[in-house]
Design a protein around this motif. Structure first.
Motif, mmCIF file in Angstrom:
data_model
loop_
_atom_site.group_PDB
_atom_site.id
_atom_site.type_symbol
_atom_site.label_atom_id
_atom_site.label_comp_id
_atom_site.label_asym_id
_atom_site.label_seq_id
_atom_site.Cartn_x
_atom_site.Cartn_y
_atom_site.Cartn_z
ATOM 1 N N GLY A 153 43.218 34.675 47.307
ATOM 2 C CA GLY A 153 43.846 34.676 46.198
ATOM 3 C C GLY A 153 44.270 36.162 45.671
ATOM 4 O O GLY A 153 43.185 36.687 45.506
ATOM 5 N N PRO A 154 45.431 36.349 45.126
ATOM 6 C CA PRO A 154 45.552 37.595 44.660
ATOM 7 C C PRO A 154 44.671 37.989 43.355
ATOM 8 O O PRO A 154 44.847 36.883 42.447
ATOM 9 C CB PRO A 154 46.958 37.528 44.265
ATOM 10 C CG PRO A 154 47.315 36.184 44.121
ATOM 11 C CD PRO A 154 46.543 35.475 44.913
ATOM 12 N N GLU A 155 44.473 39.171 43.172
ATOM 13 C CA GLU A 155 43.470 39.676 42.115
ATOM 14 C C GLU A 155 44.109 40.898 41.656
ATOM 15 O O GLU A 155 44.772 41.588 42.240
ATOM 16 C CB GLU A 155 42.197 39.826 42.403
ATOM 17 C CG GLU A 155 41.392 38.750 42.798
ATOM 18 C CD GLU A 155 39.629 38.964 42.635
ATOM 19 O OE1 GLU A 155 39.207 39.879 42.358
ATOM 20 O OE2 GLU A 155 38.918 38.007 42.860
ATOM 21 N N ALA A 156 44.273 40.979 40.152
ATOM 22 C CA ALA A 156 44.871 42.445 39.672
ATOM 23 C C ALA A 156 43.670 42.732 38.833
ATOM 24 O O ALA A 156 42.850 42.225 38.070
ATOM 25 C CB ALA A 156 45.783 41.612 38.683
ATOM 26 N N ALA A 157 44.015 44.037 38.753
ATOM 27 C CA ALA A 157 43.070 45.304 37.997
ATOM 28 C C ALA A 157 43.411 44.644 36.509
ATOM 29 O O ALA A 157 44.458 44.435 36.108
ATOM 30 C CB ALA A 157 43.356 46.620 38.347
ATOM 31 N N LEU A 158 42.306 44.955 35.544
ATOM 32 C CA LEU A 158 42.424 44.541 34.427
ATOM 33 C C LEU A 158 42.521 45.860 33.288
ATOM 34 O O LEU A 158 42.277 45.703 32.126
ATOM 35 C CB LEU A 158 41.135 43.816 33.994
ATOM 36 C CG LEU A 158 40.820 42.403 34.833
ATOM 37 C CD1 LEU A 158 39.881 41.780 34.388
ATOM 38 C CD2 LEU A 158 42.139 41.708 34.730
ATOM 39 N N GLU A 159 42.925 46.805 33.793
ATOM 40 C CA GLU A 159 43.265 48.098 33.036
ATOM 41 C C GLU A 159 41.889 48.418 32.219
ATOM 42 O O GLU A 159 42.335 48.661 30.877
ATOM 43 C CB GLU A 159 44.602 47.593 32.033
ATOM 44 C CG GLU A 159 45.543 47.468 32.847
ATOM 45 C CD GLU A 159 46.941 47.405 32.216
ATOM 46 O OE1 GLU A 159 46.695 47.090 31.026
ATOM 47 O OE2 GLU A 159 47.930 47.223 32.729
#
Ligand SMILES: [Mn+2]
Length: 323
Positions: free
Chosen positions: A188-194
């Motif tokens: 599943g796609p994961e995004a960085a959390l800034e």
């Protein structure tokens, strides 16, 4: 003969719940496997790791697939198991034998005995499983239906979209197109959390989060990152905070989100949904998307979506191991 598919969620070693679910759905043991007179099961992968009956949790689906009473796609745990036992051109394991990687696979490796004939037989079967199935009117994938990533994987895959030795190497080579594609389809796609982070269910600190790729309305980190309620979120100064910021998800993630116009129904697992008190949360996501992973190995039911050709999915078609 073929009235439809029963799409079964992540088993993770819960063989007793699997047999109960099959029985609840009218499957019966015939010739040492489970069969239904006019339906076929479809497993979303993640048979292994975590739960109590590792070998039966493979043997039951394997026998069903070999008998033609089930289909199955591969999950990230099977992909990892293969990657731990195969090597690249330098002779290094495709998935490093780090403490953390071995810990994640320890329950399965204890049961199967790394390097044994039985272990190799299981991995050989995993290697035959496609990474996705388009069954005409219903699609099945472990984590995320994303056709651009599938095209990348398909170039290196076998004819049935199962893994090849070359694909296993490439999909473990961080930064390669196949690596990114396997991450999206199998994990599943994961995004960085800034700069934000959270402590996940195993106590690992994570700086990226799983995106609710199935939800076109989730456009921010706050709404588009899937966190369990009991996880603690930390801001960039490492202070605990209520939730992630309302900053937009990256464009590449939003492009994965299905549009309203092209949505063949898709079933997947992987995401640790929970049923809540009195099964109140036992429901599909919407009429085009159903997650069938309701955390069986953490005390939830094992769940199947019983699909019989409908173009609009319904929560009425969810069946559980708890009856
Ligand atoms: Mn998974």
């Amino acid at each position: 003969m073929q009235d439809g598919y029963d799409i079964i969620g992540d088993v993770h070693g819960c063989a007793d719940e699997l047999e109960q679910l099959l029985s609840n759905m009218g499957y019966a043991e015939v010739d040492a496997t489970w069969k239904h007179p006019n339906r076929q099961a479809v497993f979303v992968g993640d048979f292994i790791d975590r739960g109590p009956h590792q070998l039966r949790a493979v043997a039951i689906p394997k026998a069903m697939v070999e008998a033609g009473s089930a289909l199955a796609v591969i999950g990230n745990h099977e992909f990892n198991a293969i990657s731990l036992a195969t090597t690249d051109d330098n002779g290094d394991f495709n998935r490093a034998h780090s403490e953390r990687n071995l810990e994640q696979s320890a329950v399965f490796l204890d049961a199967a005995t790394f390097g044994s004939a039985g272990h190799r037989e299981i991995l050989d079967w995993f290697t035959t499983l496609p990474m996705w199935l388009d069954l005409g009117g219903i699609r099945v994938v472990h984590a995320c239906w994303h056709e651009p990533s599938m095209r990348v994987l398909g170039e290196l895959a076998s004819a049935n979209n199962s893994l090849t030795p070359e694909l296993v190497v490439e999909a473990n080579r961080r930064g390669s197109p196949a690596y990114d594609a396997a991450e999206i389809v199998l994990k599943g796609p994961e995004a960085a959390l800034e700069g934000y982070s959270y402590s996940d269910k195993d106590g690992h600190i994570r700086t990226g989060g799983r995106v609710t790729w199935w939800d076109p309305t989730a456009t921010t980190l706050q709404h588009g990152i899937r966190l369990a309620g009991n996880w603690t979120v930390f801001d960039p100064d490492n202070q605990p905070v209520e939730h992630l910021p309302a900053s937009p998800l990256p464009d590449w993630v939003r492009q994965i989100t299905p549009t309203a116009t092209d949505r063949t129904p898709v079933c997947f697992g992987h995401y640790w949904f929970t049923v809540g008190a009195n099964n109140a949360e036992l429901k599909i996501i919407d009429t085009k998307a159903a997650c069938v992973d309701f955390s069986a190995v953490k005390g939830g039911p094992l769940v199947a979506y019983r699909w019989s050709g409908e173009t609009e999915l319904s929560s009425d078609n969810l069946i559980t191991s708890s009856g």
